[in-house]
Design an enzyme around this catalytic site. Sequence first.
Site, mmCIF file in Angstrom:
data_model
loop_
_atom_site.group_PDB
_atom_site.id
_atom_site.type_symbol
_atom_site.label_atom_id
_atom_site.label_comp_id
_atom_site.label_asym_id
_atom_site.label_seq_id
_atom_site.Cartn_x
_atom_site.Cartn_y
_atom_site.Cartn_z
ATOM 1 N N HIS A 1 -5.624 -10.743 1.844
ATOM 2 C CA HIS A 1 -7.085 -10.675 1.796
ATOM 3 C C HIS A 1 -7.689 -11.897 2.480
ATOM 4 O O HIS A 1 -7.060 -12.946 2.557
ATOM 5 C CB HIS A 1 -7.576 -10.611 0.348
ATOM 6 N N HIS B 1 -3.942 3.616 -4.970
ATOM 7 C CA HIS B 1 -4.209 2.174 -4.848
ATOM 8 C C HIS B 1 -4.053 1.451 -6.183
ATOM 9 O O HIS B 1 -3.956 0.220 -6.218
ATOM 10 C CB HIS B 1 -5.609 1.952 -4.266
ATOM 11 N N ARG C 1 0.856 -1.184 0.000
ATOM 12 C CA ARG C 1 0.000 0.000 0.000
ATOM 13 C C ARG C 1 0.895 1.238 0.000
ATOM 14 O O ARG C 1 2.004 1.215 0.522
ATOM 15 C CB ARG C 1 -0.879 0.028 1.253
ATOM 16 N N TYR D 1 -11.059 -6.984 -5.981
ATOM 17 C CA TYR D 1 -10.040 -5.959 -5.757
ATOM 18 C C TYR D 1 -9.229 -5.676 -7.020
ATOM 19 O O TYR D 1 -8.949 -4.524 -7.342
ATOM 20 C CB TYR D 1 -9.119 -6.417 -4.617
ATOM 21 N N ARG E 1 -0.921 -0.988 -6.320
ATOM 22 C CA ARG E 1 -1.115 -2.316 -5.719
ATOM 23 C C ARG E 1 -2.077 -3.167 -6.557
ATOM 24 O O ARG E 1 -1.853 -4.362 -6.759
ATOM 25 C CB ARG E 1 -1.637 -2.120 -4.295
ATOM 26 N N LYS F 1 -2.397 -0.805 7.574
ATOM 27 C CA LYS F 1 -3.812 -1.151 7.734
ATOM 28 C C LYS F 1 -4.013 -2.247 8.776
ATOM 29 O O LYS F 1 -4.894 -2.163 9.620
ATOM 30 C CB LYS F 1 -4.398 -1.585 6.389
#
Length: 181
Positions: A154, A128, A40, A163, A131, A64
Amino acid sequence: MHIVQPIRSLEKIQEVKQYLLNKNKRDYFLFIFGINSALRISDILPLQVKDVQNKDHLWATESKTKKKRKILILESLKQEIYEYTKDMKENEYLFKSVRTRKPISRIQAYRILREAAAACGLEEIGTHTLRKTFGYHFYQRTKDIAELQRILNHSSPSITMRYIGIDEDTTRAAYKVFGGL
């Protein structure tokens, strides 16, 4: 909420690389590092030269999840790291502001990427995107959704597919096949 997409086209990736290379070495390296690390932006910006120079991997505490992860450094990225850091001190930030010598902000990284995207005719691009681009192309080459899910940390394959934009691609293809009544 602004949804961003991966850069699906390899030609567009090359176009963005060339644009940034002609503009600014730091910005080019930010793009290259981001699309090749699966990190990220909040985990990329605080990195220092000593974190990546002459290394096969780096340790990152994900902002995160707060989990410490070992991130492999791709062979193709090692040469870019060497070229970018060879004249830098080990405690320097990789993506430092010229003015403050501290890491650039997420907002500045966003502006850099949005400007490059606009110049290259790309929409739905943000920090983002880096990524997501890694994830999209990793999946396209390997078709290993379980490994990609692990890399991206994930909780399920369906989250990973959504995603990286594969669900959207599949839906678009199905609509095209359907064609209408």
